[in-house]
Design a protein around this motif. Structure first.
Motif, short mmCIF file in Angstrom:
data_model
loop_
_atom_site.label_atom_id
_atom_site.label_comp_id
_atom_site.label_asym_id
_atom_site.label_seq_id
_atom_site.Cartn_x
_atom_site.Cartn_y
_atom_site.Cartn_z
N ALA A 1 -10.63 31.63 17.17
CA ALA A 1 -11.53 32.78 17.01
C ALA A 1 -11.97 33.28 18.38
O ALA A 1 -11.78 32.59 19.39
CB ALA A 1 -12.75 32.36 16.19
N ASN B 1 -19.01 37.46 18.98
CA ASN B 1 -18.98 37.48 17.51
C ASN B 1 -17.85 36.64 16.93
O ASN B 1 -17.25 37.01 15.91
CB ASN B 1 -18.88 38.94 17.00
CG ASN B 1 -20.03 39.80 17.48
OD1 ASN B 1 -21.19 39.44 17.34
ND2 ASN B 1 -19.70 40.95 18.09
N ALA C 1 -16.10 36.89 13.17
CA ALA C 1 -14.70 37.32 13.11
C ALA C 1 -13.87 36.36 12.27
O ALA C 1 -13.02 36.77 11.47
CB ALA C 1 -14.13 37.43 14.53
N HIS D 1 -14.86 36.69 8.52
CA HIS D 1 -14.39 37.98 7.98
C HIS D 1 -12.88 37.94 7.73
O HIS D 1 -12.40 38.49 6.73
CB HIS D 1 -14.73 39.10 8.96
CG HIS D 1 -14.35 40.46 8.46
ND1 HIS D 1 -15.08 41.13 7.50
CD2 HIS D 1 -13.29 41.26 8.76
CE1 HIS D 1 -14.51 42.29 7.24
NE2 HIS D 1 -13.42 42.40 7.99
N ARG D 2 -12.17 37.28 8.62
CA ARG D 2 -10.70 37.23 8.47
C ARG D 2 -10.27 36.29 7.35
O ARG D 2 -9.33 36.59 6.60
CB ARG D 2 -10.07 36.78 9.78
CG ARG D 2 -8.56 36.60 9.68
CD ARG D 2 -7.94 36.19 11.00
NE ARG D 2 -6.53 35.91 10.85
CZ ARG D 2 -5.75 35.45 11.82
NH1 ARG D 2 -6.25 35.25 13.03
NH2 ARG D 2 -4.47 35.20 11.60
#
Length: 273
Positions: free
Chosen positions: A256, A262, A266, A269-270
């Motif tokens: 990440a 962030n 991230a 969200h992924r």
């Protein structure tokens, strides 16, 4: 790589949930809330003592807490893991630290028991000014031979004069405990952790998953330090933060962005719908 079923997500605190200024980025806060609203279960998975977790972290409302590097876990208000370090290991390590004038602390069932030199080097007073309600979780060791509550883990600093390294401590205490590089203040060279052999965040992740009847393939682990290695290897998907150690990055399925960019948001969200 996106997970479509309800998933267990194990999240480290320092360097993963908390950024380099020891705050929770708003992006991480929102993504954690979104993930839970979507039906996923989120767990803190930290090397910290259970009573040394900052109130703002607890206020996020995680579904469970793994603490003390995997030696303790709480689920729905019930302690489901409570491992104890053998008294002989505690005595051997304490004797070694005293002989080499090393600051040290023990993670116990009632909080942290630390030498004054450890407290000063850690700068604990700054933290207690931010969170005064945590003062009862820290105890100063004044008598090195005094009995301790049950010990789950230890933390130490190597001598500032460079006379010993974490690797030296590992060799000296081999057979008594597992010694790894620590993650205090984003530095792993001057501090280390003392773990119960065979107990780590990976074993805790397995036990929590089994307790909830969730296969490991439906788990995610996100961390940045050497004490996150086993959980990142154990989880269905292991995520290393961009600010993580090279060892962690080498075993991760995904890297990440940096925590200050962030990174946790991230990753969530992924991976999570």
């Amino acid at each position: 790589m996106r997970m479509r079923k309800p998933t267990l997500v194990f999240i480290d605190i320092d360097g993963t949930l908390l950024d380099s200024s020891h705050h929770i980025p708003e992006s991480a806060r929102k993504e954690c809330q979104r993930a839970q609203q979507a039906g996923h279960k989120l767990f803190i998975c930290s090397g910290r003592a259970a009573l040394d977790i900052d109130p703002p972290v607890l206020e996020l409302g995680f579904d469970g807490i793994v603490s003390d590097g995997g030696a303790c876990a709480e689920l729905n208000g019930e302690t489901i893991i409570d491992e104890r370090m053998p008294a002989e290991s505690v005595r051997a390590a304490t004797s070694f630290f005293i002989a080499h004038s090393m600051p040290y602390a023990w993670h116990c069932s009632d909080g942290m028991h630390a030498t004054e030199r450890f407290l000063n080097r850690l700068g604990i007073w700054r933290k207690l000014l931010r969170h005064p309600q945590m003062r009862g979780s820290w105890h100063t060791i004044t008598d090195h031979s005094a009995p301790l509550p049950p010990v789950r883990k230890g933390t130490f600093y190597v001598p500032e004069n460079g006379s010993l390294t974490v690797e030296d401590v590992r060799r000296e205490l081999a057979g008594y405990a597992t010694i790894i590089h620590g993650s205090i203040n984003a530095s792993s060279e001057d501090n280390g952790e003392i773990l119960i052999p065979g107990v780590d965040k990976g074993t805790a992740l397995m036990k929590v998953s089994q307790r909830l009847g969730v296969p490991l393939s439906d788990t995610i682990a996100i961390g940045d330090s050497d004490n996150d290695l086993e959980m990142i290897q154990t989880a269905g998907i292991g995520v290393a933060m961009g600010n993580g150690t090279e060892a962690v990055k080498s075993v991760a399925d995904m890297i990440a962005p940096h925590v200050d960019n962030n990174g946790l948001a991230a990753a969530l969200h992924r991976l999570l719908p």
